[in-house]
Design an enzyme around this catalytic site. Structure first.
Site, PDB file in Angstrom:
ATOM      1  N   HIS A 123       8.496   0.244  -0.214  1.00 43.70           N
ATOM      2  CA  HIS A 123       7.974   0.731  -1.499  1.00 43.70           C
ATOM      3  C   HIS A 123       8.470   2.128  -1.818  1.00 43.70           C
ATOM      4  O   HIS A 123       7.904   2.822  -2.656  1.00 43.70           O
ATOM      5  CB  HIS A 123       6.428   0.700  -1.491  1.00 43.70           C
ATOM      6  CG  HIS A 123       5.890  -0.685  -1.305  1.00 43.70           C
ATOM      7  ND1 HIS A 123       4.605  -0.929  -0.882  1.00 43.70           N
ATOM      8  CD2 HIS A 123       6.465  -1.913  -1.441  1.00 43.70           C
ATOM      9  CE1 HIS A 123       4.406  -2.241  -0.791  1.00 43.70           C
ATOM     10  NE2 HIS A 123       5.523  -2.856  -1.118  1.00 43.70           N
ATOM     11  N   CYS A 158      19.178  15.494 -13.356  1.00 42.70           N
ATOM     12  CA  CYS A 158      20.211  15.080 -12.394  1.00 42.70           C
ATOM     13  C   CYS A 158      21.433  15.984 -12.547  1.00 42.70           C
ATOM     14  O   CYS A 158      21.948  16.141 -13.672  1.00 42.70           O
ATOM     15  CB  CYS A 158      20.602  13.625 -12.667  1.00 42.70           C
ATOM     16  SG  CYS A 158      22.045  13.087 -11.735  1.00 42.70           S
TER      17      CYS A 158
HETATM   18  N1  APR Z   1      -5.828   1.628  12.047  1.00 43.21           N
HETATM   19  C1  APR Z   1      -5.289   0.423  11.715  1.00 43.21           C
HETATM   20  N2  APR Z   1      -5.570  -0.228  10.548  1.00 43.21           N
HETATM   21  C2  APR Z   1      -6.449   0.365   9.717  1.00 43.21           C
HETATM   22  C3  APR Z   1      -7.063   1.614  10.003  1.00 43.21           C
HETATM   23  C4  APR Z   1      -6.718   2.244  11.227  1.00 43.21           C
HETATM   24  N3  APR Z   1      -7.261   3.425  11.572  1.00 43.21           N
HETATM   25  N4  APR Z   1      -7.889   1.932   8.952  1.00 43.21           N
HETATM   26  C5  APR Z   1      -7.779   0.923   8.051  1.00 43.21           C
HETATM   27  N5  APR Z   1      -6.934  -0.023   8.514  1.00 43.21           N
HETATM   28  C6  APR Z   1      -6.507  -1.271   7.866  1.00 43.21           C
HETATM   29  C7  APR Z   1      -7.530  -1.884   6.937  1.00 43.21           C
HETATM   30  O1  APR Z   1      -8.395  -2.727   7.671  1.00 43.21           O
HETATM   31  C8  APR Z   1      -6.619  -2.690   6.000  1.00 43.21           C
HETATM   32  O2  APR Z   1      -6.378  -3.986   6.538  1.00 43.21           O
HETATM   33  O3  APR Z   1      -5.411  -0.937   7.038  1.00 43.21           O
HETATM   34  C9  APR Z   1      -5.302  -1.910   6.008  1.00 43.21           C
HETATM   35  C10 APR Z   1      -5.029  -1.189   4.691  1.00 43.21           C
HETATM   36  O4  APR Z   1      -4.884  -2.167   3.703  1.00 43.21           O
HETATM   37  P1  APR Z   1      -4.412  -1.720   2.224  1.00 43.21           P
HETATM   38  O5  APR Z   1      -5.188  -0.536   1.791  1.00 43.21           O
HETATM   39  O6  APR Z   1      -4.402  -2.980   1.390  1.00 43.21           O
HETATM   40  O7  APR Z   1      -2.928  -1.177   2.438  1.00 43.21           O
HETATM   41  P2  APR Z   1      -1.597  -2.023   2.621  1.00 43.21           P
HETATM   42  O8  APR Z   1      -1.848  -3.276   3.371  1.00 43.21           O
HETATM   43  O9  APR Z   1      -0.607  -1.067   3.155  1.00 43.21           O
HETATM   44  O10 APR Z   1      -1.169  -2.451   1.141  1.00 43.21           O
HETATM   45  C11 APR Z   1      -1.136  -1.446   0.175  1.00 43.21           C
HETATM   46  O11 APR Z   1      -0.275  -2.193  -1.833  1.00 43.21           O
HETATM   47  O12 APR Z   1      -1.417  -0.587  -3.000  1.00 43.21           O
HETATM   48  C12 APR Z   1      -0.156  -1.210  -2.860  1.00 43.21           C
HETATM   49  O13 APR Z   1       2.106  -0.628  -2.755  1.00 43.21           O
HETATM   50  C13 APR Z   1       0.826  -0.205  -2.372  1.00 43.21           C
HETATM   51  O14 APR Z   1       1.935  -0.137  -0.213  1.00 43.21           O
HETATM   52  C14 APR Z   1       0.698  -0.258  -0.882  1.00 43.21           C
HETATM   53  C15 APR Z   1       0.118  -1.605  -0.639  1.00 43.21           C
END
Ligand code: APR
Length: 257
Positions: A123, A158
């Site tokens: 991303h 740019c």
């Molecule tokens: N260690 C490991 N996992 C964790 C921790 C931790 N300390 N704290 C939270 N989590 C987990 C949560 O349980 C959840 O499953 O991290 C995950 C975060 O999920 P999201 O917030 O949905 O993030 P992500 O999976 O990276 O997707 C977000 O979508 O918002 C868009 O493009 C944006 O890259 C981003 C993506």
């Protein structure tokens, strides 16, 4: 060595036999660094805006200064955080497996700051900027430190073509960088173990990568305190924070090298 859970031992045993491990990380790996999520960064004067007004190509076309200033705000927030033990453990893992690839959904550069070097940003990377026209090729990265400091107009221009400079991140309604998808797909197909750390598995195409790895025979090890869409295909599920479990996993690996 303090006693580690049986599952940590199992995961270490699997990793010990790996030749091409890969890692998929999400926002959870940066959680213990205190990285403000996209929504948490919508604070103060930014609270009045909708993400669609700040993180889309149309928003940048409509109000480039507002969008640039929003990312300057997020960069400033990120400037105050450090890599946590999860990032550092993954950097140590790369010292053991030189072919280790980290595929991340995060736009922060904490994996880089921790010392990892083979990172695929699905991303984008908020620490990087590029020409909005990609005038020298996709992407045309621009090093802001090389621009004329006297010209404090935002967004900067740019130096090659005079178009605006923009953050090198994937906005809503944009496609992911083709090179990142190609590299991530190749890494998922080639790996024999995939660590899936801190992702809910809700966002595609990132969420398809563990399935692709599994189809190609990889063992899936998930690290997450909660369930995710990946959990059903995880061969080993380490339930807990990455900042605690990843260092334990790497320590068991190192001790029984
Ligand atoms: N260690 C490991 N996992 C964790 C921790 C931790 N300390 N704290 C939270 N989590 C987990 C949560 O349980 C959840 O499953 O991290 C995950 C975060 O999920 P999201 O917030 O949905 O993030 P992500 O999976 O990276 O997707 C977000 O979508 O918002 C868009 O493009 C944006 O890259 C981003 C993506």
């Amino acid at each position: 060595m303090t006693e580690y859970g049986e599952l940590i031992q199992q995961a270490a045993h699997v990793l010990r036999g790996a030749r091409h491990p890969a890692v998929l990380t999400g926002a959870g790996v940066s959680q213990e660094s205190g990285v403000p999520t996209f929504r948490e960064a919508l604070d103060g004067l930014w609270a009045q805006y909708d993400p669609e007004e700040l993180a889309t190509p149309m928003a940048f076309q409509r109000n480039p200064k507002l969008v640039w200033d929003w990312y300057a705000h997020r960069r400033a927030l990120l400037g105050a955080v450090q890599p946590n033990p999860a990032h550092l453990a993954l950097a140590r893992l790369e010292q053991r497996f030189s072919s280790l690839r980290i595929i991340t959904q995060n736009v922060d550069d904490l994996h880089e700051q921790a010392g990892s070097t083979h990172i695929i940003h699905l991303h984008g990377n908020i620490a990087r900027s590029k020409c909005v026209a990609n005038c020298q090729g996709n992407p045309t990265l621009i090093d802001l430190t090389t621009l004329d400091p006297a010209d404090d107009e935002t967004p900067p221009k740019c130096p090659h073509c005079g178009e605006f400079v923009r953050p090198d991140v994937v906005w809503f309604h944009e496609v992911l960088p083709a090179h990142a998808i190609q590299d991530a797909t190749a890494a998922a197909q080639r790996c024999d173990v995939m660590l899936v750390v801190g992702t809910s598995g809700l966002v595609s195409p990132a969420s398809t990568l563990p399935h692709l790895a599994k189809q190609h025979g990889a063992t899936i090890i998930e690290i997450n305190p909660a369930a995710s869409t990946i959990s059903p295909i995880a061969d080993i599920k380490l339930t807990g924070p990455a900042g605690l479990l990843l260092p334990q996993l790497v320590e068991v690996l190192d001790v029984e090298a």
